[in-house]
Design an enzyme around this catalytic site. Structure first.
Site, PDB file in Angstrom:
ATOM      1  N   HIS A  50       0.823  -1.226   0.050  1.00  0.00           N
ATOM      2  CA  HIS A  50      -0.102   0.034  -0.074  1.00  0.00           C
ATOM      3  C   HIS A  50       0.806   1.366   0.111  1.00  0.00           C
ATOM      4  CE1 HIS A  50      -3.015   3.252   1.232  1.00  0.00           C
ATOM      5  NE2 HIS A  50      -3.690   2.329   0.881  1.00  0.00           N
ATOM      6  N   GLU A 108      -4.034   2.068  -7.481  1.00  0.00           N
ATOM      7  CA  GLU A 108      -4.549   3.193  -6.599  1.00  0.00           C
ATOM      8  C   GLU A 108      -3.632   4.564  -6.753  1.00  0.00           C
ATOM      9  OE1 GLU A 108      -6.634   1.970  -2.834  1.00  0.00           O
ATOM     10  OE2 GLU A 108      -4.341   1.639  -2.450  1.00  0.00           O
TER      11      GLU A 108
HETATM   12  P1  PGA Z   1      -9.618   6.010   0.474  1.00  0.00           P
HETATM   13  O1  PGA Z   1      -8.459   4.843   0.808  1.00  0.00           O
HETATM   14  O2  PGA Z   1     -10.728   5.287   0.080  1.00  0.00           O
HETATM   15  O3  PGA Z   1      -9.608   6.483   1.985  1.00  0.00           O
HETATM   16  O4  PGA Z   1      -9.051   6.978  -0.328  1.00  0.00           O
HETATM   17  C1  PGA Z   1      -8.206   3.806  -0.259  1.00  0.00           C
HETATM   18  C2  PGA Z   1      -6.782   3.144   0.148  1.00  0.00           C
HETATM   19  O5  PGA Z   1      -5.849   3.686   0.778  1.00  0.00           O
HETATM   20  O6  PGA Z   1      -6.906   1.806  -0.100  1.00  0.00           O
END
Ligand code: PGA
Length: 247
Positions: free
Chosen positions: A93, A164
């Site tokens: 992540h 992401e």
């Molecule tokens: P968020 O986080 O939905 O709060 O933007 C997503 C993530 O970090 O996986």
């Protein structure tokens, strides 16, 4: 994809470093069938979420140690995840890459350890903001470099990738559909990845648009997943889309 086709769509909640009241969560989830839902509480709370398995919900971890076992204070091993019947594990992540300087090599080690078990890794990749090149090109370059290094000797067919963009996480700025579609298509064409999630400020208001993107097979949700009512609303939107009900 024809509008009459129902596509499977994963809804993954990442609670991050937040405590969530499991009983309250369970009662707010109601009776909805939750087969495509995965929740990733912090490790100390995994046990209190066990009962949600009865609803079909599956549990994931947010990270794993690169060490198999032994004298590594504070670490949680693949073995510990297996013994807790964890089925998925987020790896790489951006918060771990940034806050703990996790390298491609370290992430690769974690993936290889997980793949000695049945636990399915959810590998997060994505770009920050570029000052020097078009954002879309920067995104492709970043995910290519991350995946090329991190997937060495890893079975790509047994892994989920979460795309992401770092600038979309927790900011309320969701990437536009064109951008998400292009990067997810690029990842699928370049690597042997079957399941791709989008993550970054997903909520019940933008989910419907994200669902429509052909190359996206689910979402990884941070902040909005902390409230079970949001998860119910999001799952309802997915069902409505799957069965072509106006919403
Ligand atoms: P968020 O986080 O939905 O709060 O933007 C997503 C993530 O970090 O996986």
């Amino acid at each position: 994809m024809g509008s009459d086709m129902k596509k499977d769509f994963l809804l993954v909640g990442n609670f991050k470093n937040n405590m969530v009241d499991a009983k309250q969560y369970q009662s707010n989830l109601g009776d909805m069938e939750q087969k495509m839902v995965i929740l990733c509480p912090n490790f100390c709370q995994i046990e209190s979420f066990e009962s949600l398995r009865q609803k079909g919900i599956r549990l994931g971890a947010q990270d794993v140690s690169q060490f198999e076992n032994g004298s590594h204070t504070g670490e949680i091993s693949v073995d510990a995840l297996t013994k807790n019947h964890i089925e998925f594990c987020i790896v790489g992540h951006s918060e771990r890459r940034n806050d703990f300087a996790e390298s491609d090599n370290l992430i690769n080690q974690k993936l290889k350890l997980l793949q000695k078990t049945e636990i399915i890794p959810i590998l997060c990749v994505g770009e920050g903001v570029s000052d020097s090149m078009p954002q879309i090109e920067w995104a492709k370059q970043t995910v290519f470099e991350q995946l090329s290094a991190e997937l060495k000797n890893v079975d790509q067919a047994k892994l989920i990738v979460a795309y992401e963009p770092v600038w979309a996480i927790g900011t309320g700025k969701v990437a536009d559909n064109q951008h998400i579609s292009e990067i997810c298509a690029y990842i699928k064409k370049t690597f042997d990845i079957k399941t791709i999630l989008y993550g970054g400020s997903v909520n019940q208001d933008n989910l419907k648009e994200i669902y429509k993107i052909d190359f996206v097979d689910g979402v990884l949700v941070g902040k909005a997943s902390l409230d079970a009512k949001n998860m119910v609303a999001m799952q309802q939107k997915i069902c409505n889309e799957q069965f072509n009900i106006d919403n």
